[in-house]
Scaffold this active site. Structure first.
Site, short mmCIF file in Angstrom:
data_model
loop_
_atom_site.label_atom_id
_atom_site.label_comp_id
_atom_site.label_asym_id
_atom_site.label_seq_id
_atom_site.Cartn_x
_atom_site.Cartn_y
_atom_site.Cartn_z
N ARG A 92 9.76 -13.72 -15.59
CA ARG A 92 9.35 -13.12 -16.87
C ARG A 92 7.84 -13.11 -17.06
NH1 ARG A 92 13.61 -15.93 -20.84
NH2 ARG A 92 13.53 -17.49 -19.19
N GLN A 93 7.13 -13.96 -16.28
CA GLN A 93 5.65 -13.89 -16.34
C GLN A 93 5.23 -12.89 -15.26
OE1 GLN A 93 3.77 -15.42 -18.69
NE2 GLN A 93 1.81 -14.69 -17.92
N HIS A 125 14.28 -9.72 -13.80
CA HIS A 125 13.95 -9.25 -15.14
C HIS A 125 13.35 -7.84 -15.13
CE1 HIS A 125 13.20 -9.57 -19.34
NE2 HIS A 125 11.90 -9.48 -19.18
N LYS A 185 16.08 -2.13 -34.15
CA LYS A 185 15.76 -2.55 -35.52
C LYS A 185 15.82 -1.35 -36.45
CE LYS A 185 12.91 -6.50 -34.54
NZ LYS A 185 11.60 -6.89 -34.11
N ASP A 211 23.17 -9.13 -21.55
CA ASP A 211 21.73 -9.29 -21.36
C ASP A 211 21.47 -9.84 -19.97
OD1 ASP A 211 19.07 -9.22 -21.98
OD2 ASP A 211 19.16 -10.67 -23.62
N SER A 215 19.07 -17.59 -22.53
CA SER A 215 18.27 -18.80 -22.38
C SER A 215 18.58 -19.74 -23.55
CB SER A 215 16.80 -18.39 -22.32
OG SER A 215 15.98 -19.50 -22.14
N THR A 216 17.88 -19.59 -24.67
CA THR A 216 18.21 -20.42 -25.84
C THR A 216 19.40 -19.84 -26.59
OG1 THR A 216 16.81 -19.13 -27.32
CG2 THR A 216 15.76 -20.97 -26.17
C1 R5P Z 1 14.06 -11.14 -22.64
O1 R5P Z 1 13.23 -10.32 -22.33
C2 R5P Z 1 15.33 -11.32 -21.87
O2 R5P Z 1 15.86 -10.10 -21.45
C3 R5P Z 1 16.36 -12.08 -22.71
O3 R5P Z 1 16.72 -11.28 -23.82
C4 R5P Z 1 15.80 -13.38 -23.19
O4 R5P Z 1 15.27 -14.10 -22.11
C5 R5P Z 1 16.86 -14.19 -23.87
O5 R5P Z 1 16.30 -15.38 -24.31
P1 R5P Z 1 16.95 -16.24 -25.45
O6 R5P Z 1 18.36 -16.55 -25.02
O7 R5P Z 1 16.11 -17.49 -25.52
O8 R5P Z 1 16.91 -15.46 -26.71
#
Ligand code: R5P
Length: 293
Positions: A92-93, A125, A185, A211, A215-216
């Site tokens: 992602r970086q 990504h 949105k 997705d 992650s979180t």
């Molecule tokens: C973001 O660009 C990715 O595609 C995911 O949407 C993101 O990494 C999800 O992260 P989290 O579960 O922390 O919201």
């Protein structure tokens, strides 16, 4: 014939790949010295053989162990080593967002390129990161196995949580024979902004939100809540790479997920779908690896 080596955290996937290739499977021993330095040793004879090393890089500390494992294969006399890195840390970086930042994925790509004759990953990504690799690089799609599972569940709509993830949702929906859309949105009033499906009405429908990374769980939870509010009958939370940090699973359950699952690029109790088959196909389709001097 290639040998498959199971690195840390990818035992199940490596076993699946070895089985599909009809190849022997070895492991590695890892340990950490009192000063924190890691140690890797190959548990098998790879001399004169081509090796496929399978190791995820979540948590990211596993990246260093992957580098050591690749070197162990080379040192043990493998003619070439292909690295299967199903989840690629630091992806992602992929650009410098603010002046002064490290371009982390480039460091990862350049190091892997020195150590491996080929790198195979899954749904990275952004595909553009391939430009940082100096060795053949393939990002395999997890769409087919994910679609098979969504088809089994009778999913009618596949949703991307944002426009960036729409292409994946579309590919999966096509294979399922479902509709697809993405969330965006929408300003309801000067104070209220909602995240709603751009085109489709989800009322009474069985929907999957897909997705690349959970992650979180914050992104997915927000989408789930909104879809439940919009009257979706059942909502499935699906990530290709399920990291499930902290209370992510509880968060998704509370937000109304009917089921939560991911692939085995990161092996957890939610790895319901295996990417062994698309990875094996990519390995079979690869040009012969050039042996390193
Ligand atoms: C973001 O660009 C990715 O595609 C995911 O949407 C993101 O990494 C999800 O992260 P989290 O579960 O922390 O919201």
């Amino acid at each position: 014939m290639a040998l498959v080596v199971a690195g840390e955290g990818s035992g199940r996937l490596a076993t699946g790949i070895a089985k599909a290739l009809g190849a022997p499977l070895f492991g590695l021993e890892f340990k950490t010295f009192p000063d924190g330095e890691d140690y890797a040793r190959l548990l098998g004879d790879v001399r004169g053989q081509e090796v496929v090393l399978v190791q995820t890089t979540f948590p990211p500390a596993r990246l260093w162990r992957l580098f050591l494992a690749l070197d162990a294969c080379r040192e043990a006399g493998a003619t070439a080593v292909r690295a299967v890195v199903p989840y690629l840390a630091y992806a992602r970086q992929d650009r410098v967002f603010q002046p002064g930042e490290a371009l982390s994925v480039r460091v990862v790509a350049e190091t892997l390129s020195r150590l491996a004759a080929q790198v195979v990953s899954v749904d990275v990504h952004k595909d553009e990161i391939r430009r940082f690799f100096r060795t053949p690089f393939t990002s395999v799609s997890a769409s087919a196995p994910v679609a098979a599972e969504l088809g089994r569940l009778g999913v009618q709509i596949v949703l991307a949580p944002d426009a960036g993830a729409r292409v994946r949702a579309e590919a999966i929906a096509k294979q399922v024979g479902a509709q697809h859309d993405h969330l965006e949105k929408k300003r309801i009033s000067s104070e209220v902004v909602e995240v709603v499906p751009k085109n489709l009405d989800v009322r009474g429908k069985r929907v999957a939100i897909v997705d690349d990374i959970i992650s979180t769980g914050a992104t997915m939870a927000k989408a789930l809540e909104q879809l439940r509010r919009n009257g979706a009958r059942e909502v499935y939370a699906v990530g290709v790479h399920g990291l499930f940090l902290g209370d992510a699973v509880a968060k998704l359950t509370a937000a109304g997920a009917r089921e939560i699952f991911a692939t085995d690029t990161v092996e957890t109790s939610h790895s319901r779908v295996s990417v062994a088959e698309p990875i094996t196909e990519a390995l079979r389709a690869s040009v012969p690896a050039v042996p390193r001097p």
